[in-house]
Design a protein around this motif. Structure first.
Motif, PDB file in Angstrom:
ATOM      1  N   GLY A 130     -14.836   5.938  -6.913  1.00  0.00           N
ATOM      2  CA  GLY A 130     -15.927   6.533  -7.670  1.00  0.00           C
ATOM      3  C   GLY A 130     -16.216   5.810  -8.977  1.00  0.00           C
ATOM      4  N   LEU A 131     -15.660   4.618  -9.154  1.00  0.00           N
ATOM      5  CA  LEU A 131     -15.858   3.849 -10.375  1.00  0.00           C
ATOM      6  C   LEU A 131     -17.027   2.878 -10.223  1.00  0.00           C
ATOM      7  CD1 LEU A 131     -12.148   2.925 -11.201  1.00  0.00           C
ATOM      8  CD2 LEU A 131     -13.495   4.790 -12.185  1.00  0.00           C
ATOM      9  N   GLY A 132     -17.721   2.600 -11.316  1.00  0.00           N
ATOM     10  CA  GLY A 132     -18.768   1.602 -11.319  1.00  0.00           C
ATOM     11  C   GLY A 132     -18.193   0.205 -11.467  1.00  0.00           C
ATOM     12  N   PRO A 133     -19.059  -0.823 -11.383  1.00  0.00           N
ATOM     13  CA  PRO A 133     -18.570  -2.208 -11.464  1.00  0.00           C
ATOM     14  C   PRO A 133     -17.826  -2.506 -12.770  1.00  0.00           C
ATOM     15  CG  PRO A 133     -20.849  -2.141 -10.706  1.00  0.00           C
ATOM     16  CD  PRO A 133     -20.510  -0.762 -11.138  1.00  0.00           C
ATOM     17  N   GLU A 134     -18.363  -2.026 -13.895  1.00  0.00           N
ATOM     18  CA  GLU A 134     -17.719  -2.317 -15.175  1.00  0.00           C
ATOM     19  C   GLU A 134     -16.363  -1.637 -15.287  1.00  0.00           C
ATOM     20  OE1 GLU A 134     -20.237  -1.456 -18.444  1.00  0.00           O
ATOM     21  OE2 GLU A 134     -21.774  -2.922 -17.888  1.00  0.00           O
ATOM     22  N   ALA A 135     -16.297  -0.370 -14.876  1.00  0.00           N
ATOM     23  CA  ALA A 135     -15.026   0.365 -14.950  1.00  0.00           C
ATOM     24  C   ALA A 135     -13.998  -0.250 -14.001  1.00  0.00           C
ATOM     25  CB  ALA A 135     -15.252   1.835 -14.607  1.00  0.00           C
ATOM     26  N   LEU A 136     -14.467  -0.678 -12.820  1.00  0.00           N
ATOM     27  CA  LEU A 136     -13.546  -1.303 -11.861  1.00  0.00           C
ATOM     28  C   LEU A 136     -13.015  -2.622 -12.432  1.00  0.00           C
ATOM     29  CD1 LEU A 136     -12.697  -0.685  -8.784  1.00  0.00           C
ATOM     30  CD2 LEU A 136     -14.158  -2.637  -8.272  1.00  0.00           C
ATOM     31  N   GLY A 137     -13.920  -3.419 -13.015  1.00  0.00           N
ATOM     32  CA  GLY A 137     -13.487  -4.679 -13.608  1.00  0.00           C
ATOM     33  C   GLY A 137     -12.524  -4.471 -14.756  1.00  0.00           C
TER      34      GLY A 137
ATOM     35  N   GLN B 129       0.835  -1.202   0.000  1.00  0.00           N
ATOM     36  CA  GLN B 129       0.000   0.000   0.000  1.00  0.00           C
ATOM     37  C   GLN B 129       0.872   1.255   0.000  1.00  0.00           C
ATOM     38  OE1 GLN B 129      -1.747   1.203   3.708  1.00  0.00           O
ATOM     39  NE2 GLN B 129      -3.712   1.728   2.754  1.00  0.00           N
ATOM     40  N   LEU B 130       1.907   1.250   0.828  1.00  0.00           N
ATOM     41  CA  LEU B 130       2.821   2.389   0.923  1.00  0.00           C
ATOM     42  C   LEU B 130       3.531   2.631  -0.416  1.00  0.00           C
ATOM     43  CD1 LEU B 130       5.214   3.032   3.904  1.00  0.00           C
ATOM     44  CD2 LEU B 130       6.089   3.132   1.591  1.00  0.00           C
ATOM     45  N   TRP B 131       4.008   1.556  -1.058  1.00  0.00           N
ATOM     46  CA  TRP B 131       4.704   1.680  -2.341  1.00  0.00           C
ATOM     47  C   TRP B 131       3.768   2.204  -3.425  1.00  0.00           C
ATOM     48  CZ3 TRP B 131       6.774  -3.939  -1.620  1.00  0.00           C
ATOM     49  CH2 TRP B 131       7.819  -3.934  -0.696  1.00  0.00           C
ATOM     50  N   LEU B 132       2.528   1.692  -3.464  1.00  0.00           N
ATOM     51  CA  LEU B 132       1.576   2.158  -4.469  1.00  0.00           C
ATOM     52  C   LEU B 132       1.238   3.629  -4.266  1.00  0.00           C
ATOM     53  CD1 LEU B 132      -0.915  -0.842  -4.802  1.00  0.00           C
ATOM     54  CD2 LEU B 132       0.546   0.092  -6.589  1.00  0.00           C
ATOM     55  N   PHE B 133       1.095   4.038  -3.014  1.00  0.00           N
ATOM     56  CA  PHE B 133       0.792   5.435  -2.727  1.00  0.00           C
ATOM     57  C   PHE B 133       1.922   6.339  -3.217  1.00  0.00           C
ATOM     58  CE2 PHE B 133       0.452   9.262  -0.126  1.00  0.00           C
ATOM     59  CZ  PHE B 133      -0.906   9.537  -0.221  1.00  0.00           C
ATOM     60  N   ALA B 134       3.167   5.876  -3.049  1.00  0.00           N
ATOM     61  CA  ALA B 134       4.318   6.661  -3.502  1.00  0.00           C
ATOM     62  C   ALA B 134       4.403   6.706  -5.028  1.00  0.00           C
ATOM     63  CB  ALA B 134       5.606   6.085  -2.931  1.00  0.00           C
TER      64      ALA B 134
ATOM     65  N   ALA C 131     -10.436  -2.005 -15.117  1.00  0.00           N
ATOM     66  CA  ALA C 131      -9.139  -1.603 -14.567  1.00  0.00           C
ATOM     67  C   ALA C 131      -8.370  -2.804 -14.030  1.00  0.00           C
ATOM     68  CB  ALA C 131      -9.335  -0.563 -13.467  1.00  0.00           C
ATOM     69  N   LEU C 132      -9.082  -3.762 -13.421  1.00  0.00           N
ATOM     70  CA  LEU C 132      -8.412  -4.938 -12.873  1.00  0.00           C
ATOM     71  C   LEU C 132      -7.963  -5.897 -13.970  1.00  0.00           C
ATOM     72  CD1 LEU C 132     -10.629  -5.696  -9.742  1.00  0.00           C
ATOM     73  CD2 LEU C 132      -8.265  -4.910  -9.764  1.00  0.00           C
ATOM     74  N   ARG C 133      -8.652  -5.898 -15.097  1.00  0.00           N
ATOM     75  CA  ARG C 133      -8.273  -6.803 -16.183  1.00  0.00           C
ATOM     76  C   ARG C 133      -7.116  -6.269 -17.022  1.00  0.00           C
ATOM     77  NH1 ARG C 133     -13.951  -7.324 -16.485  1.00  0.00           N
ATOM     78  NH2 ARG C 133     -14.049  -5.766 -18.150  1.00  0.00           N
ATOM     79  N   ASP C 134      -6.939  -4.961 -17.037  1.00  0.00           N
ATOM     80  CA  ASP C 134      -5.947  -4.345 -17.917  1.00  0.00           C
ATOM     81  C   ASP C 134      -4.827  -3.707 -17.098  1.00  0.00           C
ATOM     82  OD1 ASP C 134      -4.497  -3.089 -19.829  1.00  0.00           O
ATOM     83  OD2 ASP C 134      -6.066  -1.668 -20.450  1.00  0.00           O
ATOM     84  N   PRO C 135      -3.606  -4.295 -17.099  1.00  0.00           N
ATOM     85  CA  PRO C 135      -2.501  -3.716 -16.327  1.00  0.00           C
ATOM     86  C   PRO C 135      -2.146  -2.300 -16.741  1.00  0.00           C
ATOM     87  CG  PRO C 135      -1.972  -5.946 -17.062  1.00  0.00           C
ATOM     88  CD  PRO C 135      -3.215  -5.545 -17.772  1.00  0.00           C
ATOM     89  N   ALA C 136      -2.465  -1.928 -17.994  1.00  0.00           N
ATOM     90  CA  ALA C 136      -2.119  -0.591 -18.475  1.00  0.00           C
ATOM     91  C   ALA C 136      -3.268   0.405 -18.323  1.00  0.00           C
ATOM     92  CB  ALA C 136      -1.699  -0.670 -19.944  1.00  0.00           C
ATOM     93  N   HIS C 137      -4.361  -0.018 -17.674  1.00  0.00           N
ATOM     94  CA  HIS C 137      -5.523   0.864 -17.513  1.00  0.00           C
ATOM     95  C   HIS C 137      -5.144   2.085 -16.670  1.00  0.00           C
ATOM     96  CE1 HIS C 137      -9.578   2.216 -16.497  1.00  0.00           C
ATOM     97  NE2 HIS C 137     -10.032   1.414 -17.449  1.00  0.00           N
ATOM     98  N   PRO C 138      -5.589   3.281 -17.070  1.00  0.00           N
ATOM     99  CA  PRO C 138      -5.206   4.496 -16.315  1.00  0.00           C
ATOM    100  C   PRO C 138      -5.679   4.506 -14.869  1.00  0.00           C
ATOM    101  CG  PRO C 138      -6.887   4.968 -17.995  1.00  0.00           C
ATOM    102  CD  PRO C 138      -6.380   3.597 -18.268  1.00  0.00           C
TER     103      PRO C 138
ATOM    104  N   ARG D  73      -5.066   3.283  -8.885  1.00  0.00           N
ATOM    105  CA  ARG D  73      -6.035   3.734  -7.878  1.00  0.00           C
ATOM    106  C   ARG D  73      -6.889   2.578  -7.375  1.00  0.00           C
ATOM    107  NH1 ARG D  73     -10.031   7.680  -7.771  1.00  0.00           N
ATOM    108  NH2 ARG D  73     -10.690   7.154  -9.891  1.00  0.00           N
ATOM    109  N   VAL D  74      -7.268   1.685  -8.287  1.00  0.00           N
ATOM    110  CA  VAL D  74      -8.099   0.544  -7.893  1.00  0.00           C
ATOM    111  C   VAL D  74      -7.312  -0.397  -6.977  1.00  0.00           C
ATOM    112  CG1 VAL D  74      -9.263  -1.522  -8.749  1.00  0.00           C
ATOM    113  CG2 VAL D  74      -9.604   0.666  -9.897  1.00  0.00           C
ATOM    114  N   GLU D  75      -6.073  -0.705  -7.342  1.00  0.00           N
ATOM    115  CA  GLU D  75      -5.232  -1.574  -6.505  1.00  0.00           C
ATOM    116  C   GLU D  75      -5.022  -0.967  -5.134  1.00  0.00           C
ATOM    117  OE1 GLU D  75      -3.830  -4.518  -7.050  1.00  0.00           O
ATOM    118  OE2 GLU D  75      -3.963  -4.871  -9.210  1.00  0.00           O
ATOM    119  N   LEU D  76      -4.769   0.328  -5.085  1.00  0.00           N
ATOM    120  CA  LEU D  76      -4.564   1.004  -3.806  1.00  0.00           C
ATOM    121  C   LEU D  76      -5.839   0.976  -2.961  1.00  0.00           C
ATOM    122  CD1 LEU D  76      -2.661   2.642  -2.023  1.00  0.00           C
ATOM    123  CD2 LEU D  76      -3.352   4.704  -3.254  1.00  0.00           C
TER     124      LEU D  76
END
Length: 532
Positions: A488-495, A413-418, A497-504, A508-511
């Motif tokens: 602030g993302l919906g279910p589809e946008a969250l999914g 969590q700390l590394w992602l925040f940085a 982001a989790l499926r695409d490592p390059a998603h913008p 934020r989702v991982e954190l």
């Protein structure tokens, strides 16, 4: 109008146009992260296969395609999840995949021979139907090579689609059954030119694994030739028992160091072919690693090293003292030893803070202390030492208990925040890559990182050597809901982001997921706590 499967999965209306079906499949495939959504990929493949079959039935005048591998289509591959291992798709011959609805295809004599050869090879690699790490016997080797030869002949005679299907199937089978499959990989590489894909962006996951082992096997063959520059070092390290003084005079230390560093960085499985006692006697102080000709440490660090060197040399003993008084210089080995120890002290300070007791580090986690000294050699920097420790912390997840897993989750969590301000650095953190680009922490973050790394050190888990593996995780609904609320993302946008490592939004989702997990770690499944 609600579409039924397979059209609902492909996102198109029912059609007999095979081109439209393949285009829809390609569009859906681009939106699917195959590595992270194995089940989704398998469902998409099933949808494409069934749609193509329905399209063929709509045109009775067109003969049904049959490539000799059952229901594998013109792109080759399996109908079920390629890597999940839960549906038995790895356990049957390509020619007898469960059929789609419709008439049973008639196999030609050549296809039947291919099917029989696959069963023979599968039986060799899965003795008694179970995975095995045992090497094949001479009899099994003969049987397997004969079956493989039949499959390779069929691939050479078949059309491109069947050729590619056999290529994919064998690559995946051999990757799943390694190291038992080792004797069969080189002949298959010769036929399919697998090494041509090595390092390419489109290199298949199974070949990423196999090609590295192929290179290792080739190096193993070369290093045993008398004219190889590291042949003497390999021969020495292969002998049983500890190395004696005379042994050390026969082989240059720099060649032993170069061999050990090389295989540990490139082909770590080859070290199992060396004698552990022999390696330990040569490597008890750590092989040279890093770049001795690099930029080097700063002035303060050099002053610190020189002080340590002087202190070490002052304790060399009366014999050395007499030589020093007569004007003789200390031996190169003594100076190198002092530099290694000084560099190890600098590394521990960079990781666990100034004033760290190196003896306490050795006592708390001897394997980690050994690996750190080995990795730092004589040319590492404090940044490299910290990157090494962060990577070891990630690897520790495989063996860490609950408290250590919580500490590791907080570190991530700390590394992602940085890294949140840089999409590229966020990707590197998620992949455990701390060397490509230094991760800068502010003072409070760094202070907390030191505390958490010390906690992992005290738990004795930093010395664990992790193994890379594909994993599919199930995230509880309450964590998903909290992540949606935080981002602030919906279910589809969250999914997405989790499926695409390059998603913008990936970082934020991982954190957000880790923040939710750390609020109630007791509610989180241990496997999720371990691998998220």
């Amino acid at each position: 109008m609600t579409r039924a499967f397979p059209w609902s999965r492909l996102g198109i209306d029912p059609t007999s146009d095979a081109g439209a079906i393949r285009k829809a499949y390609a569009d859906a495939l681009r939106a699917t992260n195959v590595d992270e959504d194995i089940a989704g990929y398998a469902e998409l493949r099933r949808a494409r296969d069934q749609a193509l079959w329905l399209a063929k039935q709509a045109d009775r005048e067109e003969e049904e395609d049959n490539f000799g591998l059952g229901d594998l289509d013109d792109e080759g591959g399996w109908n079920e999840g390629d890597w999940d291992g839960d549906d038995g798709a790895w356990d049957v011959a390509p020619g007898i995949q469960p059929p789609l609805p419709g008439p049973e295809p008639q196999l030609s004599p050549g296809q039947l021979r291919t099917q029989a050869a696959w069963k023979e090879l599968h039986g060799v690699l899965y003795p008694d139907g179970e995975p095995s790490d045992e090497a094949v016997t001479h009899a099994e080797l003969d049987t397997g090579l004969a079956a493989l030869d039949a499959l390779l002949i069929r691939a050479e005679e078949a059309d491109l689609a069947e050729h590619d299907a056999l290529d994919d199937a064998l690559a995946e089978l051999f990757a799943r059954t390694w190291p038992r499959s080792a004797p069969f990989v080189e002949p298959a590489n010769t036929a399919f030119h697998w090494l041509d894909e090595a390092g390419a962006l489109e290199e298949r996951p199974a070949l990423r694994f196999l090609n590295q082992r192929l290179k290792g096997m080739r190096f193993h063959e070369k290093v045993q030739q008398p004219d190889h520059p590291l042949h003497k070092a390999w021969t020495e390290l292969s002998r049983p028992g500890k190395a004696g003084m005379l042994d050390r005079l026969k082989v240059k230390r720099v060649e032993v160091d170069k061999l050990l560093v090389g295989i540990r960085q490139r082909y770590p499985e080859l070290e199992s072919l060396l004698d552990p006692q022999r390696v330990a006697s040569w490597d008890r102080d750590g092989a040279l690693e890093g770049s001795p000709d690099g930029t080097g440490p700063n002035v303060v660090r050099w002053i610190f090293i020189l002080v340590l060197v002087g202190s070490f040399l002052a304790r060399l003993g009366s014999a050395m003292s007499e030589r020093d008084n007569s004007g003789d210089q200390p031996s190169e080995a003594a100076v190198a030893e002092a530099l290694r120890e000084a560099n190890f002290v600098v590394a521990t300070s960079a990781i666990f803070g100034e004033g760290t007791d190196v003896a306490a580090v050795r006592k708390a986690d001897p394997p980690f202390a050994y690996q750190l000294r080995l990795a730092m050699g004589q040319g590492a920097t404090p940044d490299a030492a910290l990157a090494f420790a962060r990577n070891k912390a990630v690897q520790s997840a495989e063996v860490a208990e609950f408290d250590a897993l919580v500490a590791l989750a907080e570190l991530k969590q700390l590394w992602l925040f940085a890294a949140i301000g840089s999409r590229e650095q966020c990707r590197q953190v998620l992949e455990g890559d701390f060397q490509s680009q230094p991760l800068e922490l502010d003072k409070p973050q760094r202070a907390r990182e030191i505390q958490l790394l010390r906690q992992l050190l005290d738990a004795g888990v930093l010395g664990h050597r992790g193994k890379a593996a594909e994993r599919t995780l199930s995230v509880p609904g309450w964590m998903i809901e909290e992540a949606m609320e935080r981002t602030g993302l919906g279910p589809e946008a969250l999914g997405a982001a989790l499926r695409d490592p390059a998603h913008p939004e990936r970082c934020r989702v991982e954190l957000a997921l880790r923040t939710a997990m750390l609020k109630q770690p007791g509610r989180v499944p241990v496997e999720l706590l371990r691998w998220l």
